[in-house]
Design a protein around this motif. Structure first.
Motif, PDB file in Angstrom:
ATOM      1  N   UNK B 271     -43.836 -71.403   5.252  1.00 15.43           N
ATOM      2  CA  UNK B 271     -44.745 -71.066   6.350  1.00 15.43           C
ATOM      3  C   UNK B 271     -44.078 -71.260   7.714  1.00 15.43           C
ATOM      4  N   UNK B 273     -40.975 -70.152   8.460  1.00 11.18           N
ATOM      5  CA  UNK B 273     -40.070 -69.047   8.823  1.00 11.18           C
ATOM      6  C   UNK B 273     -40.501 -67.668   8.337  1.00 11.18           C
ATOM      7  N   UNK B 274     -41.406 -67.642   7.376  1.00  8.87           N
ATOM      8  CA  UNK B 274     -41.705 -66.369   6.731  1.00  8.87           C
ATOM      9  C   UNK B 274     -42.676 -65.510   7.543  1.00  8.87           C
ATOM     10  N   UNK B 276     -45.936 -63.629   7.897  1.00  8.36           N
ATOM     11  CA  UNK B 276     -47.197 -63.773   7.166  1.00  8.36           C
ATOM     12  C   UNK B 276     -48.181 -62.721   7.669  1.00  8.36           C
ATOM     13  N   UNK B 280     -51.715 -65.102  11.247  1.00  6.67           N
ATOM     14  CA  UNK B 280     -50.889 -66.315  11.362  1.00  6.67           C
ATOM     15  C   UNK B 280     -49.647 -66.081  12.218  1.00  6.67           C
ATOM     16  N   UNK B 281     -49.521 -64.922  12.775  1.00  7.69           N
ATOM     17  CA  UNK B 281     -48.335 -64.603  13.569  1.00  7.69           C
ATOM     18  C   UNK B 281     -48.578 -64.953  15.042  1.00  7.69           C
ATOM     19  N   UNK B 285     -43.601 -68.628  17.166  1.00 10.74           N
ATOM     20  CA  UNK B 285     -44.312 -69.794  17.693  1.00 10.74           C
ATOM     21  C   UNK B 285     -44.704 -70.761  16.572  1.00 10.74           C
ATOM     22  N   UNK B 286     -45.094 -70.181  15.430  1.00  8.98           N
ATOM     23  CA  UNK B 286     -45.517 -71.005  14.302  1.00  8.98           C
ATOM     24  C   UNK B 286     -44.376 -71.888  13.794  1.00  8.98           C
ATOM     25  N   UNK B 288     -41.423 -73.191  15.270  1.00 11.26           N
ATOM     26  CA  UNK B 288     -41.126 -74.423  16.018  1.00 11.26           C
ATOM     27  C   UNK B 288     -42.275 -75.433  16.002  1.00 11.26           C
ATOM     28  N   UNK B 289     -43.518 -74.940  15.973  1.00 13.35           N
ATOM     29  CA  UNK B 289     -44.652 -75.880  15.902  1.00 13.35           C
ATOM     30  C   UNK B 289     -44.641 -76.623  14.556  1.00 13.35           C
ATOM     31  N   UNK B 290     -44.141 -75.942  13.528  1.00 11.18           N
ATOM     32  CA  UNK B 290     -44.007 -76.580  12.215  1.00 11.18           C
ATOM     33  C   UNK B 290     -43.029 -77.749  12.298  1.00 11.18           C
ATOM     34  N   UNK B 292     -42.109 -79.297  15.059  1.00 13.51           N
ATOM     35  CA  UNK B 292     -42.668 -80.299  15.970  1.00 13.51           C
ATOM     36  C   UNK B 292     -43.720 -81.165  15.268  1.00 13.51           C
ATOM     37  N   UNK B 293     -44.600 -80.532  14.501  1.00 13.33           N
ATOM     38  CA  UNK B 293     -45.663 -81.273  13.818  1.00 13.33           C
ATOM     39  C   UNK B 293     -45.064 -82.267  12.821  1.00 13.33           C
ATOM     40  N   UNK B 312     -37.521 -75.348  21.354  1.00 17.37           N
ATOM     41  CA  UNK B 312     -38.892 -75.566  21.838  1.00 17.37           C
ATOM     42  C   UNK B 312     -39.506 -76.815  21.209  1.00 17.37           C
ATOM     43  N   UNK B 313     -39.208 -77.039  19.942  1.00 19.76           N
ATOM     44  CA  UNK B 313     -39.708 -78.246  19.276  1.00 19.76           C
ATOM     45  C   UNK B 313     -39.070 -79.481  19.914  1.00 19.76           C
TER      46      UNK B 313
END
Lengths: 470, 343
Positions: B271, B273-274, B276, B280-281, B285-286, B288-290, B292-293, B312-313
């Motif tokens: 989730x 890098x893929x 989707x 979910x796009x 953005x998704x 680096x947030x992954x 970071x989280x 960004x993370x």
């Protein structure tokens, strides 16, 4: 804290000991064992609910009471339970009731936008290894501070969604107007403050609704307010010590931590209630920056609060890219750490494999296994999968940590009996175990085909390489 | 029937002030000229006396730091990461410079992927050359990342340790199946720091640290307890680290080392890098947030050193760490009326 030291016998002593089986267990002792681990709830014992066993029931309820009270918002199927925590750290037992995520709507939103937003919140769903991950609540905010407007909005919300509601205003007249249309759905009333607590407590009492208590960065006041409204007769509280972003971040987490610690480690009765965080704060300081930046900041504030004890969070963003990591984080933090992370090792068949079907292996880390399994199933592939025991560690980590070695793979291959089930001798290995390829060939005598690093690439690999090289 | 209170009942509250008997050992990474190396500055990590971000203990003595990944050859990277480093993919020195100057890395990790016997089998001598170039290009402390082959890693690490004696490089990593005595000895002799790596098991971590103590002082050991990605075992990594840190503070000296996290592992989650479904796009953005989280959850367990990948993370984690160094919120007014905020 007391809870995790309870033994099944402590609970069994107070059960009817009739072994009636109405709870679905073999006998009362088996039921007691499940009650202690939270796998079964006391209410399942029908005899215990009768007058005859009332004293025993009260005693058990007292024994089993969590350090943080469980509070219910909403009614029926869509009600959410929040709090109910027994421990401060998840490894001490397990966390109950995942953080409820509430999305805000306001009394300034045009009807079309409001209804559309409610639909999106209700429709949010991500299927994650068999679990639907969803949003839980609607926070209705009064921006106008006008009772009529708030009432009209609350009415539309109630008409358009079954999700539990938080009525948000510091003006008791506004909350009263909202309750006139929404009381039946047992909303959370937010919030009692040092200025309005009496009116708010009166409303909560009259409508039997849980009450939020708000004292930004003032734990002494928050505790005083909690004690006061409890004295007033309110039983279900939600505590909000204030969510600050930027320079206030450390203080925010410190306040959440202090409250939860007092509840779990010192048995503080006034702080033993669910906590509410407001990551939405990130939007109020955006000063004209791009919306994606506000989404990003809100998301990381939410992540910190999910880990540090928030039982409800109020958010503004509904974009999937920013919410997905959060609902997965919530799922991770709230899984039961007592459950093993491993699935059973051995041979698994997918579809209807024959003696020409591909043979591949993966590790017995539950998530790895389920990911591979779901990829094979959704692509309707007929294949054999050998699950190698790596002590429940994923492929890359187990290669690095030497829990997955060529020797282990060769032995698992042998033990599976696969040699008698297929005619070929070709093994597909995970791309992340590529470094083991040569050694596996030497030890097993099988020819190795290095697969993709992510199992989503298996169908493509089979199409391109399995058939052509067979 | 209770009498309803007519005015606010003043409850007292004294915040808890529990004391923990043990202090996490302070480890110095990198060495300046005065300290026997060539780095522009050295960085101290560890030294905590309470669990991470428990306000009553005050801010940690040394805020957590971030290392960025650099690879010694072209490797496949998620698209969201690649777009930021595509100019330097085949030049580790330029990559390191970019990481420090543009992305503000506190340290740089050079992953010597090419030394893998199954990839290019680059010699220890060539690895020394690569490190030489990177050490010239940037002045931050360096982390030397191996290829994952225990035998080869020992040869490469030893050659680098000797060639850069006194630099206090973090050798990433020493594992249980290596010759721990040999590693301990060359790390001690040439003045570096060991990263003790174990696969998500506190007992194995204690065991490996104990073996290292025969050759290294505690001040020369950082530990990596294994980082799993958000959604793919982060729960286990999180609790393993949280337990280890609590045990350490409660007196378990064998775990009282600064913790390092290979947060880059977050990108192992599909989730992250893929591509989707549209809702979910965008994945730019998704992703680096992954990362970071994953980092934030572990930050709260007490991680001292993050090894990361997406700029960004890294930027956001730096902001959070910076903000966490502040004390109490001062302006209550800012949020007192959040309910009415117009967005």
């Amino acid at each position: 804290m007391v809870r995790k030291e309870l033994s099944p016998i402590d609970v069994y002593r107070f059960l009817p000991k009739t072994n009636c089986g109405q709870c679905g267990e073999q006998n009362c002792l088996a039921f007691a064992t499940k009650v202690v681990t939270s796998e079964a709830r006391l209410e399942k014992c029908a005899p215990l609910l009768t007058k005859e066993h009332e004293r025993a029931r009260r005693q058990l309820e007292k024994m089993l009471r969590p350090a943080v009270k469980e509070v219910v918002v909403g009614v029926g199927l869509h009600a959410v339970k929040i709090g109910g925590k027994f421990v401060m750290y998840r490894h001490e037992f397990t966390y109950t009731n995942p953080t409820a995520i509430a999305i805000d709507v306001t009394d300034e939103m045009p009807e079309g936008e409001l209804v559309d937003r409610l639909k999106k919140v209700e429709g949010f769903n991500f299927e994650f290894i068999g679990h639907p991950l969803k949003l839980d609540m609607i926070a209705v905010r009064s921006i106008t501070n006008e009772p009529e407007k708030f009432q009209a909005t609350a009415k539309k919300v109630v008409e358009n969604t079954n999700l539990p509601i938080i009525l948000c205003s510091f003006n008791p007249q506004v909350i009263k107007a909202g309750l006139a249309v929404a009381a039946k759905s047992k909303p959370l009333l937010y919030a009692a403050t040092k200025d309005n607590w009496k009116e708010m407590a009166e409303l909560a009492l009259r409508h039997r609704c849980p009450l939020g208590v708000f004292a930004p960065n003032d734990l002494k006041l928050l505790r005083s307010l909690a004690e006061t409204v409890l004295e007033y007769g309110i039983e279900d509280l939600v505590l909000d010590p204030g969510t600050f972003s930027a320079e206030g971040l450390a203080g925010t987490l410190s306040n959440f931590t202090t409250i939860r610690r007092s509840a779990c480690k010192s048995g503080d009765e006034f702080f033993g209630f669910p906590l509410m965080g407001v990551p939405m704060i990130a939007w109020t300081q955006k000063n004209g920056v791009h919306e994606d930046v506000a989404r990003w900041k809100e998301a990381y504030l939410a992540a910190l609060l999910i880990v540090r004890f928030a039982d409800i969070i109020v958010m503004h963003n509904i974009n999937g890219w920013a919410l997905l990591p959060l609902v997965i984080l919530r799922q991770n933090i709230y899984t039961d750490p007592r459950k093993p992370m491993a699935v059973q090792a051995g041979l698994k068949a997918f579809g209807k494999p024959d003696d020409n079907s591909p043979v591949m292996f993966t590790t017995n880390f539950a998530l790895t296994y389920y990911t591979v399994a779901s990829d094979l199933e959704s692509a309707k592939i007929n294949a054999y999968l050998i699950v190698v025991d790596t002590g429940g560690i994923a492929v890359d980590s187990s290669v690095a940590g030497r829990r997955l070695t060529a020797e282990k793979v060769a032995n698992a291959l042998k033990a599976s009996g696969i040699e008698n089930m297929v005619k070929h001798r070709r093994l597909i290995i995970p791309g992340k175990a590529a470094r083991l390829a040569l050694e596996i060939e030497e030890l097993s005598g099988w020819q190795v085909l290095v697969g993709p690093k992510d199992s989503s690439g298996i169908p493509k690999l089979l199409q391109e390489k399995w058939l052509t090289q067979a | 029937m209770k009498t309803k209170p007519a005015k606010l009942v003043e409850a007292d509250f004294a915040p808890p002030a529990p004391t923990y008997p043990t202090k996490i050992v302070e480890v110095k990474l990198g060495a300046t000229k005065n300290e026997g190396g060539t780095r522009g500055k050295s960085i101290v990590i560890g030294g905590e006396t309470v669990p991470a971000f428990y306000g009553f203990g005050g801010p940690a003595p040394h805020p957590p730091v971030i290392a960025l990944d650099v690879f010694d050859m072209k490797v496949s990277l998620p698209r969201a990461v690649k777009m930021h480093v595509k100019e330097v993919l085949e030049d580790p020195a330029a990559w390191a410079k970019l990481a420090v100057e543009k992305f503000e890395a506190d340290l740089v990790t050079i992953h010597l992927v090419s030394t893998d016997p199954l990839i290019k089998d680059t010699s220890p001598k060539e690895a020394v050359k690569t490190i030489e170039q990177v050490a010239q290009a940037v002045k931050v402390p360096l982390i030397i990342g191996g290829c994952g082959d225990p035998k080869k890693d020992m040869d490469v690490f030893e050659a680098i340790a000797e060639a850069f004696a006194g630099e206090r490089f973090l050798i990433s990593s020493i594992t249980r199946d290596m010759d721990v005595e040999r590693c301990g000895r060359f790390i001690k002799r040439f003045g570096h720091v060991a990263l003790s790596f174990t696969p998500m098991n506190m007992n194995l971590a204690r065991d490996l640290n104990r073996r290292l103590y025969e050759f290294l002082p505690r001040e020369d050991i950082v530990m990596d307890l294994t980082t799993a990605a958000l959604g793919y075992g982060l729960d286990y990594a999180f609790s393993n680290m949280e337990r280890a840190r609590l045990a350490a503070l409660a007196g378990d000296l064998e775990l009282a080392h600064p913790m390092s996290s290979g947060t880059t592992n977050a990108w192992a989650a599909r989730e992250a890098w893929m591509e989707m479904a549209p809702e979910w796009e965008p994945r730019e953005l998704r992703g680096p947030l992954w990362e970071l989280t994953t980092a934030l959850a572990l930050l709260l367990t007490g991680v001292d050193l993050f090894m990361m990948m997406h700029p960004a993370a890294v930027k956001a984690l730096k902001d959070v760490i910076e903000q966490m160094a502040h004390g109490q919120p001062d302006e209550v007014d800012k949020i007192a009326n959040w309910v009415c905020a117009k967005i």
